[in-house]
Structures are given as C-alpha cells and as structure tokens.
Enzyme design. Structure first.
Site, PDB file in Angstrom:
ATOM      1  N   ARG A   1     -13.244   4.292  -6.738  1.00  0.00           N
ATOM      2  CA  ARG A   1     -12.234   5.360  -6.787  1.00  0.00           C
ATOM      3  C   ARG A   1     -12.459   6.385  -7.879  1.00  0.00           C
ATOM      4  NH1 ARG A   1      -6.925   1.625  -5.675  1.00  0.00           N
ATOM      5  NH2 ARG A   1      -7.564   1.245  -3.546  1.00  0.00           N
TER       6      ARG A   1
ATOM      7  N   HIS B   1      -2.375   6.449  -9.792  1.00  0.00           N
ATOM      8  CA  HIS B   1      -2.135   5.375  -8.826  1.00  0.00           C
ATOM      9  C   HIS B   1      -1.858   4.020  -9.467  1.00  0.00           C
ATOM     10  CE1 HIS B   1      -2.355   3.378  -5.014  1.00  0.00           C
ATOM     11  NE2 HIS B   1      -3.438   2.696  -5.324  1.00  0.00           N
TER      12      HIS B   1
ATOM     13  N   HIS C   1      -5.946   7.692  -7.521  1.00  0.00           N
ATOM     14  CA  HIS C   1      -6.390   7.449  -6.150  1.00  0.00           C
ATOM     15  C   HIS C   1      -6.909   8.762  -5.590  1.00  0.00           C
ATOM     16  CE1 HIS C   1      -6.710   6.127  -2.079  1.00  0.00           C
ATOM     17  NE2 HIS C   1      -6.408   4.907  -2.451  1.00  0.00           N
TER      18      HIS C   1
ATOM     19  N   GLU D   1     -13.241  -1.764   1.754  1.00  0.00           N
ATOM     20  CA  GLU D   1     -12.778  -0.706   0.845  1.00  0.00           C
ATOM     21  C   GLU D   1     -13.817  -0.439  -0.235  1.00  0.00           C
ATOM     22  OE1 GLU D   1      -8.757  -1.227  -0.516  1.00  0.00           O
ATOM     23  OE2 GLU D   1      -8.005  -1.512   1.496  1.00  0.00           O
TER      24      GLU D   1
ATOM     25  N   ARG E   1      -9.948  -0.944 -11.680  1.00  0.00           N
ATOM     26  CA  ARG E   1      -9.474  -1.979 -10.762  1.00  0.00           C
ATOM     27  C   ARG E   1     -10.183  -1.841  -9.424  1.00  0.00           C
ATOM     28  NH1 ARG E   1      -4.962  -2.174  -6.563  1.00  0.00           N
ATOM     29  NH2 ARG E   1      -5.223   0.071  -6.640  1.00  0.00           N
TER      30      ARG E   1
HETATM   31  C1  LIG Z   1       1.123   3.592  -2.460  1.00  0.00           C
HETATM   32  C2  LIG Z   1       0.468   2.374  -3.051  1.00  0.00           C
HETATM   33  C3  LIG Z   1      -0.435   1.647  -2.290  1.00  0.00           C
HETATM   34  C4  LIG Z   1      -1.050   0.520  -2.820  1.00  0.00           C
HETATM   35  N1  LIG Z   1      -1.898  -0.225  -2.032  1.00  0.00           N
HETATM   36  C5  LIG Z   1      -2.415  -1.379  -2.528  1.00  0.00           C
HETATM   37  C6  LIG Z   1      -3.182  -2.250  -1.699  1.00  0.00           C
HETATM   38  O1  LIG Z   1      -3.388  -2.004  -0.525  1.00  0.00           O
HETATM   39  N2  LIG Z   1      -3.684  -3.392  -2.255  1.00  0.00           N
HETATM   40  C7  LIG Z   1      -3.477  -3.739  -3.565  1.00  0.00           C
HETATM   41  O2  LIG Z   1      -3.940  -4.781  -4.018  1.00  0.00           O
HETATM   42  N3  LIG Z   1      -2.721  -2.925  -4.358  1.00  0.00           N
HETATM   43  C8  LIG Z   1      -2.185  -1.784  -3.871  1.00  0.00           C
HETATM   44  N4  LIG Z   1      -1.422  -0.981  -4.681  1.00  0.00           N
HETATM   45  C9  LIG Z   1      -1.107  -1.446  -6.041  1.00  0.00           C
HETATM   46  C10 LIG Z   1      -0.098  -2.577  -5.931  1.00  0.00           C
HETATM   47  O3  LIG Z   1       0.816  -2.283  -4.911  1.00  0.00           O
HETATM   48  C11 LIG Z   1       0.644  -2.787  -7.223  1.00  0.00           C
HETATM   49  O4  LIG Z   1      -0.237  -2.847  -8.297  1.00  0.00           O
HETATM   50  C12 LIG Z   1       1.410  -4.108  -7.165  1.00  0.00           C
HETATM   51  O5  LIG Z   1       2.196  -4.141  -6.006  1.00  0.00           O
HETATM   52  C13 LIG Z   1       2.266  -4.263  -8.399  1.00  0.00           C
HETATM   53  O6  LIG Z   1       3.099  -5.354  -8.212  1.00  0.00           O
HETATM   54  P1  LIG Z   1       4.123  -5.769  -9.355  1.00  0.00           P
HETATM   55  O7  LIG Z   1       4.897  -6.911  -8.822  1.00  0.00           O
HETATM   56  O8  LIG Z   1       3.404  -5.928 -10.625  1.00  0.00           O
HETATM   57  O9  LIG Z   1       5.041  -4.459  -9.539  1.00  0.00           O
HETATM   58  P2  LIG Z   1       5.941  -3.682  -8.476  1.00  0.00           P
HETATM   59  O10 LIG Z   1       5.632  -4.078  -7.089  1.00  0.00           O
HETATM   60  O11 LIG Z   1       5.859  -2.250  -8.810  1.00  0.00           O
HETATM   61  O12 LIG Z   1       7.404  -4.187  -8.826  1.00  0.00           O
HETATM   62  C14 LIG Z   1       8.022  -3.840 -10.048  1.00  0.00           C
HETATM   63  C15 LIG Z   1       9.468  -4.244  -9.975  1.00  0.00           C
HETATM   64  O13 LIG Z   1      10.075  -4.121 -11.252  1.00  0.00           O
HETATM   65  C16 LIG Z   1      11.324  -3.467 -11.126  1.00  0.00           C
HETATM   66  N5  LIG Z   1      11.648  -2.834 -12.398  1.00  0.00           N
HETATM   67  C17 LIG Z   1      10.934  -1.896 -13.071  1.00  0.00           C
HETATM   68  N6  LIG Z   1      11.563  -1.555 -14.207  1.00  0.00           N
HETATM   69  C18 LIG Z   1      12.701  -2.293 -14.268  1.00  0.00           C
HETATM   70  C19 LIG Z   1      13.771  -2.381 -15.178  1.00  0.00           C
HETATM   71  N7  LIG Z   1      13.842  -1.607 -16.284  1.00  0.00           N
HETATM   72  N8  LIG Z   1      14.772  -3.243 -14.917  1.00  0.00           N
HETATM   73  C20 LIG Z   1      14.760  -4.005 -13.816  1.00  0.00           C
HETATM   74  N9  LIG Z   1      13.776  -3.943 -12.888  1.00  0.00           N
HETATM   75  C21 LIG Z   1      12.759  -3.105 -13.118  1.00  0.00           C
HETATM   76  C22 LIG Z   1      11.116  -2.505  -9.978  1.00  0.00           C
HETATM   77  O14 LIG Z   1      12.335  -2.061  -9.451  1.00  0.00           O
HETATM   78  C23 LIG Z   1      10.308  -3.394  -9.034  1.00  0.00           C
HETATM   79  O15 LIG Z   1      11.161  -4.256  -8.327  1.00  0.00           O
HETATM   80  C24 LIG Z   1      -0.790   0.143  -4.160  1.00  0.00           C
HETATM   81  C25 LIG Z   1       0.104   0.884  -4.931  1.00  0.00           C
HETATM   82  C26 LIG Z   1       0.738   1.989  -4.386  1.00  0.00           C
HETATM   83  C27 LIG Z   1       1.696   2.751  -5.226  1.00  0.00           C
END
Ligand SMILES: Cc1cc2nc3c(=O)[nH]c(=O)nc-3n(C[C@H](O)[C@H](O)[C@H](O)COP(=O)(O)OP(=O)(O)OC[C@H]3O[C@@H](n4cnc5c(N)ncnc54)[C@H](O)[C@@H]3O)c2cc1C
Length: 561
Positions: free
Chosen positions: A293, A354, A247, A131, A389
């Site tokens: 990116r 993104h 993105h 990537e 990032r």
């Molecule tokens: C389409 C897409 C593709 C991606 N591809 C990649 C990839 O290939 N590789 C990579 O490293 N990163 C990728 N990313 C980025 C990566 O997915 C995210 O940065 C990472 O998954 C974030 O994880 P997290 O656990 O911090 O948050 P999230 O996975 O977003 O989880 C947040 C959680 O908090 C909960 N929440 C939010 N607010 C509240 C509230 N007020 N009360 C209760 N619950 C709440 C949500 O419901 C969710 O369950 C991608 C992102 C997207 C959008």
C-alpha cells in the site's frame, strides 16, 4: 513542547463521592473485533462490562471489506504468510509475534465458522482473495466485501447472549482511572446517565485507531484515537505513531465520505489508470498494482502532483461481465449510488488515511506498561506490523490478541478478586482564564494540517510547523474542561496528532509507511529502532528503543512492563 498537553492527566473533573459507581471484574473499552473477542474470552472466568461510545456495531471492524489473512490450505504455508508480514514490516516487525499470529490464524477462522460466520466458499474450500504484499491468495472473506459486518454480527450476537457480559452503548470512556500507578477503572459519560465511575481489576483497551486525525480517511467517525490519548494521559508507553498507513484507493467524490475501494479489487485484476486509460504503476514497482500500500499510495501521490490532478482511476472494465458486482456487491452498490457503473465507467480514487500502525506498547499477553491495563487491536503496538501493516492482518490481530488479552484478564480477575470500594480519587481543574476557540473549527483545521504536513510525504519543515500549530491550539483547547463527547474527541485528536507529528519529526529516515522527502531512504544503521513516546510535564518525552521488544523477556504478570 506543550506543557498544557503534558500536564493534563484527566479531561474531566470528578469526585468519587459524588458519582454513581459500578464494580465488575473486567472492563473492555470498545466493541470492535478486538473488544468483543476479548470480552468473550474474559467471560469464561469473569464478569465483563463492555463500554462503547456509539451503537455497539459502530466500528472500523464493521466496515472492513477485504477479509482476514489466514493460511487455510496447501500449497500456501505459514512460513510464506510470516515472510510476507515480515517483509512489509521493513525491519521493525517482531518475528516471534508474527509467527504466533500467523499460526493461530486458521483456528480463529474455524472458531468463527463454528459460531455461525458465513465465509464465502469456492467448491469444497473457503474462497480466498489475493491482496497487495501477499505471495498467495489467502484472504478469507464474507458476502464478497462485507467481512467485517459478518464478523461483528456473529461476535455481537454471542456477546449479547452471554450471561456474564453486559454491553453499555453510547457510553463514552473519558479517562482511565489510576490509583498509585495502577489502572483501576474508567470514568465515563453516558448520554442519559451522565458521568459514572466503573471499577475493575483489569481494563482492556480496544478502542481502535485515530484515522480521524486526517481530513481524508476511510475510518468511521468513532476512530478518534481516544484510547491512545487516554493511555498517554495515564502514563502508558506509546510506540511508532509516525507509521500511519494510507489506503491508496478510496472513492473520490468531492463532498462524499472517502469510502474504501478494497485492495482485493486490485487483487482481482483492477488497474490503476489516468483518465486516458494509461497505466502507471509499472513505472514505480515491478509488482504493479499489487505492490504494498505505501508504494501504491506514494505512486498515486506522485502522479497527482506531476499531472496536477485531484484523482486517478480504477479500471475494472476488462473483467468478465458480472464478475465485479458479484465479488464486490457493497462497492458496486456504492459506486452506483454516484452513477458510476464499474462495468462501463472508471472509478475515481485517491489515497486516504487508513490504519494506525503504532499504538500502546503491549507484550504477547496484551499487557501494557501500566499495571491493570491491557490493550488489543488497532490501539495496540504488538510487534506484528513493524513499520507497515500487511493487508488483512489487522482483523486477524484483533482476534488473536483480543482472545489472549481476554483470557489473561479473566484469569487475573478471578485470582485477585474484585475491587469492592473505590479509592478516594478526585480531579478538579479550575476554569481557565484563556479565551475559548471554536472546537469544531480547530478539529477541521487540525485534520487539514495533518493531511497536508503529516500525510503520505513529510519533511522537517512541515512537521515542525505542524507541532507548533498543534501546541498553539492545545493552549486554548487542552486547558478547558468540556462536557461533550465531540469536545473530548478533539482534545484526544490534538494529543495524538502531536504524538504522530513528533514521532514523524524524530524519525529521520523513510521506512514502511513513513516517508520523509528530506531523508528519502531507509537508514538501518541509525533508525532500525522504535520511537517511544510518553507523557511528561513538558509535553512528550521521546526516546528510541531497540527493535522487537518481544525478543526481551515479557513481564508475564500484571505488574506493568
Ligand atoms: C474501511 C475499512 C476497511 C478495512 N478493511 C480491512 C480488511 O479487509 N481486513 C483487515 O484485516 N482490516 C481491515 N481494516 C482495518 C480493520 O478493520 C481495523 O484495524 C480493525 O477492525 C480494528 O479493530 P479494533 O477492534 O481494534 O477497533 P474498532 O473495530 O475500530 O473498534 C473500536 C471500538 O472502540 C469504541 N471506542 C472508541 N473510543 C471509545 C471511547 N472513548 N469510549 C468507548 N468506546 C470507544 C468504538 O466505538 C468501537 O466500538 C479496515 C479498516 C477500514 C476503516
């Protein structure tokens, strides 16, 4: 600055004597990769409650496609992964954090495999994609382009089966409860049970990012910056929110959601072209389609402007027959839903918001500036990303800091013992005499303004206008006490949009994903610093702090940083 936004400590009214209570050791807010990994680690020594606002599987993690960056075998080296991460961070990454994350990566991949994750293999080894910004093919993936879904499947199965973890779904966390400056729990709203108060020795924020502040985003509907805004209201230090990663390639079909076309597609040889098939990336960067990116997003933006078109295209028609559908089954299916056959047709794309690069400041243990509160994942600012990032480093960050925060929280809960009676907290905001705005309409207008003025290109004029209009809306939206998640989400997005615009207006240079047309170059003399934001009565208190907070001694206990 908007005093109404600054003076608002809680979004909801509550009285400890009137609401149901629940006591536990550790609360985790969010069920993405960071939250679930934290919960599993904390449950090694404590009882854990995971609070998540939708179904547990709804998260950015669940839709992550490309994969997880990890050095899994020679000739790739930790030093190279660290160097690539540091280069992309443009002078603001914390080298010690980067070294640690990179070196821990392989053990996290192996652990997930032991727990049942089916990563793609090539011969005897894990398959690895390439990537943008990476000097080697080191992105481990699952089911081609469904890496996040596979990880969530495994983590969720394990968390659900764990005797010390409970998961409350459809439970919206409205605000962190603080007693004498210490975070002691959370006030929530459940679809069925209404308001509740949960108390814990330690709370871990794992609520993800705020992509929904923009009209066009790859982020799922849950990404409304709630955790950032909750932490802001509770008084935590937020950092570098001006860095929002766009993105470059999201599917452009008017009226449809901006689905991501993974960077790995360009890693496999896809070309960015105009309708006539002409490539343009070489004119912007010698790395062409594989430039980082921010460079590709700005290049596309420039082409859209110069040619007055709404989108450019990804061309994969030259790849050997069958390769695309096999390597990227989800994207292939998505394109076909819109009658686009990648082997035959060009794929229309344009950039979308993104990733939230900045966040709640944490030390290497996940401690925030508030005692009792840890943060992990996209909501946190750990020092890993600096001003940008590197692709596929964020799932990795969620695993590394999720586990660390969970272990620390579990250990502290065991040492400190449980809160056994609630402190006498209450909050009562009187009815506001100001007229009411249509909150739904405000949200859409906010997303448009942010995309137009605080997106890939920014300027003092447009950011100033953005701050003014958000402050105006805030006077009519932040003064109300609402009772529905969508309304709290809009209040949170207004708060975080103001932080993004304020940070962007403060940073008078261009660095990483922050590009100012009026200050188009990087200025290390004045701006190799972080932009720190904190709630103040007048609105937002802005300060700069030296880069690499991790170079200072971390607090190492839970007294706050
Ligand atoms: C389409 C897409 C593709 C991606 N591809 C990649 C990839 O290939 N590789 C990579 O490293 N990163 C990728 N990313 C980025 C990566 O997915 C995210 O940065 C990472 O998954 C974030 O994880 P997290 O656990 O911090 O948050 P999230 O996975 O977003 O989880 C947040 C959680 O908090 C909960 N929440 C939010 N607010 C509240 C509230 N007020 N009360 C209760 N619950 C709440 C949500 O419901 C969710 O369950 C991608 C992102 C997207 C959008």
């Amino acid at each position: 600055m908007s005093s109404v936004l600054g003076s608002r400590r809680y979004l909801t009214n509550f009285d400890v004597h009137r609401l149901p209570h629940l006591f536990t050791d550790v609360i985790v807010i969010g069920s993405g990769i960071a939250g679930l990994r934290a919960a599993l680690a904390a449950a090694e020594s404590a009882d854990v409650l995971v609070v998540t606002k939708s179904e547990a599987a709804q998260s950015a993690t669940n839709v992550a496609q490309g994969g997880i960056a990890a050095v899994m075998q020679a000739p790739d080296r930790f030093e190279d992964h660290a160097r690539d991460t540091l280069t992309v961070s443009e002078g603001l990454g914390d080298e010690r954090v980067i070294q640690r994350v990179v070196r821990e990566a392989p053990e996290h991949i192996r652990e997930l495999q032991e727990w049942g994750a089916q990563f793609d293999v090539a011969g005897d080894h894990l398959a690895r994609g390439r990537e943008g910004g990476h000097s080697a093919a080191r992105v481990v993936h699952a089911h081609g382009d469904a890496t996040g879904r596979e990880i969530i499947r495994v983590l969720l199965e394990r968390a659900r089966a764990h005797p010390r973890i409970r998961i409350f779904e459809r439970c919206f966390s409205i605000d962190l409860l603080t007693d004498d400056g210490r975070v002691v729990g959370v006030v929530t709203h459940h679809q069925k049970y209404g308001h509740q108060m949960f108390w814990a020795t330690t709370t871990i924020l794992a609520t993800g990012g705020a992509g929904r502040a923009f009209r066009e985003t790859t982020n799922p509907p849950v990404a409304t910056g709630d955790g950032l805004a909750m932490a802001f209201r509770a008084g935590a230090l937020l950092r570098d929110l001006e860095f929002v990663q766009f993105h470059p390639t999201t599917l452009y079909i008017a009226g449809a959601a901006r689905a991501l076309i993974s960077e790995a597609v360009r890693g496999e040889g896809a070309r960015l072209v105009h309708r006539d098939g002409r490539r343009f990336m070489d004119a912007y960067d010698p790395r062409g389609e594989l430039a980082p990116r921010d460079i590709v997003s700005r290049a596309i933006n420039a082409e859209l402007k110069n040619r007055n078109v709404s989108h450019v295209y990804l061309d994969v028609r030259h790849l050997p027959s069958g390769t695309f559908a096999k390597r990227f089954p989800t994207i292939d299916r998505l394109c076909r839903e819109f009658d686009i056959h990648p082997e035959r047709d060009l794929i229309p794309v344009r950039p979308s918001a993104h990733y939230t690069v900045g966040g709640v400041v944490t030390n290497p243990d996940g401690d925030t500036s508030l005692p009792g509160l840890l943060a992990a994942g996209e909501v946190a600012s750990t020092g890993l990303h600096g001003a940008n990032r590197l692709a596929s480093n964020s799932l990795l960050e969620g695993l590394v800091f999720g586990r660390r925060a969970g272990l620390v929280a579990g250990r502290r809960a065991a040492e400190r013992g449980r809160i056994d009676h609630p402190p006498a907290l209450s909050h009562l905001l009187p009815q506001s005499p100001r007229t009411a705005l249509d909150v739904h309409d405000v949200l859409h207008s906010l997303q448009s303004v942010m995309s137009r003025n605080a997106g890939i290109e920014r300027s003092a004029d447009r950011l100033g206008e953005t701050v003014e209009i958000i402050e105006f809306w805030s006077r009519y939206v932040m003064d109300k006490v609402f009772d529905m998640p969508e309304q709290w989400e809009t209040q949170n997005l207004l708060t975080i949009a103001l932080c993004i615009a304020t940070g962007a207006a403060t940073r008078c240079e261009s660095r990483g994903v922050h590009f100012r047309v009026d200050f188009p170059t990087r200025d290390d003399e004045h701006w190799r610093v972080h932009v720190d934001l904190r709630r103040a009565d007048h609105g937002i208190q802005v300060a700069t702090s030296p880069r690499a907070a991790g170079e200072e001694d971390p607090p190492g206990d839970d007294t706050g940083m």
